[in-house]
Design a protein around this motif. Sequence first.
Motif: not given
Length: 497
Positions: A268-279
Amino acid sequence: MFSKVLVANRGEIACRVIRCLKEMGISSVAVYSEADSRALHVRLADVAALLGPAEPASSYLDAEKIIAAARDTGAEAIHPGYGFLSENAGFAEACQKAGLTFIGPPASAIRALGRKTAARRLMMQAGVPVIPGMERPSSDLGLLTREAARIGYPVLVKATAGGGGKGMRVVATESDLAEAAKTAEAEAKAAFNDGGIYLEKYLDRPRHVEIQVLCDRHGNAVHLLERECSIQRRHQKIVEESPSLALTPELREEMGRAAVAAARSAGYENAGTVEFLVDRNGGFYFLEVNTRLQVEHPVTEMVTGVDLVRRQVEIAAGLPLNLRQEDVRGRGHAIECRICGEDPENSFYPCPGTVLFVHEPTGPFIRNDSGIFSGATVPVEYDPLLGKLIVWAEDRAGAIARMRRALSDYAVLGITTIIPFLSDVLASEPFARGELHTGFIEEHFSGWKPAPPGTDVTALAAYAADELFGGPVKPSPGAGYSEAFASPWRTLGGFRL
Ligand code: MV4
């Protein structure tokens, strides 16, 4: 550094990027459709290029026209914003081929993360926790049945090309699996032209917590803490905040490290978002990577002091990040409300039209990222997001109080908005107690109706209406304003004459 950048988007995000380019001393090129000829982003830019008719396919989604506009105006780079072509690997490649810099990740990273099951495999190799489930899509009922038994009910059927909840089906028992799989496959085929489905363990009312990452082109990568995005309606985020009450410092550190590992695993390069689910036990699981700047990025900017759009442009120009993980600190609490031109009394039906009058709230630690102005046209062809209201305070209670005051000062006449709905969400006990999860709106606001008449007219809106219409005006039915509005000088918001 670039001398001229084309912004391939519209509305509030185009204004956001153009304003940043101005601050960087970079010329900006706006592109617009016929419906946006008087739009704010067109006025803010140094140069504007007409793409064509209003429908997105002939304008903001037409890669050829956008690249031609860049060439004709001498732009060296293209910022895609979010939505439209921002996560289109083919567009990123076409920019590259045309000798233009795509301000975003490499096409290879967009591709590697675009398909859910491939992304899950990548994450498992990178040691990022994923939701227990299948590694490859299948529509073979026998295999699905065996896999569901292995995973354990309830399971969730998901579309491998999917997103935003399309093609998702919860299956509680084996007897429901066949029907759910068939429906999900058909829905996925219709929505994504790809009927691939797979199973995951269903997490009951998890939180949606995402981590912002920034990766430069020299191998440096940092995370910029989390955003709590569980307040969603039909998979559309409406209220976002940072920090998340669900994260302990240890969990924050662990999720941050996982997010950076996820980004690195995809080059990856530049801005990104990693989405998670938190139980509910504090376990976290990879959901997906958004390979673009997100609508809710200002929440991160307010608590970290990092200008994400500026960093995007600098990274794309090849500058090193010069930001170490130990330099990233969160301070205070930020909340964002999405100001949508939709009618919350009529299943959030989009309400295009003309903004007869708008007054955006101001005051200490208030930010408006908006694309509207008094007299602006809100076209029917595009997303109904009019702007975002973001506030910061030293703690969450302060941020809630500030947001509630700001929403009460936000006056929009001529377009129905969800402002009254947002005010009630922010005023609700469960929200104040931080009892957030992805089913929050469904659980507490499914049958929402506005407050009784006479309580929601802002003084300013009454005054503006009187000014505009030269005397008391009857609100359009369901406009969210009270009868008092009919004679504004009798009841002015918080005080009576
Ligand atoms: C889930 C889930 C529960 N268990 N996956 C919704 C759309 C896509 N972003 C993934 N989503 C979910 N995936 C498992 N295994 C619950 C949701 C979900 C959701 C997730 C994030 C934010 C809002 C949501 C609303 C409903 C369901």
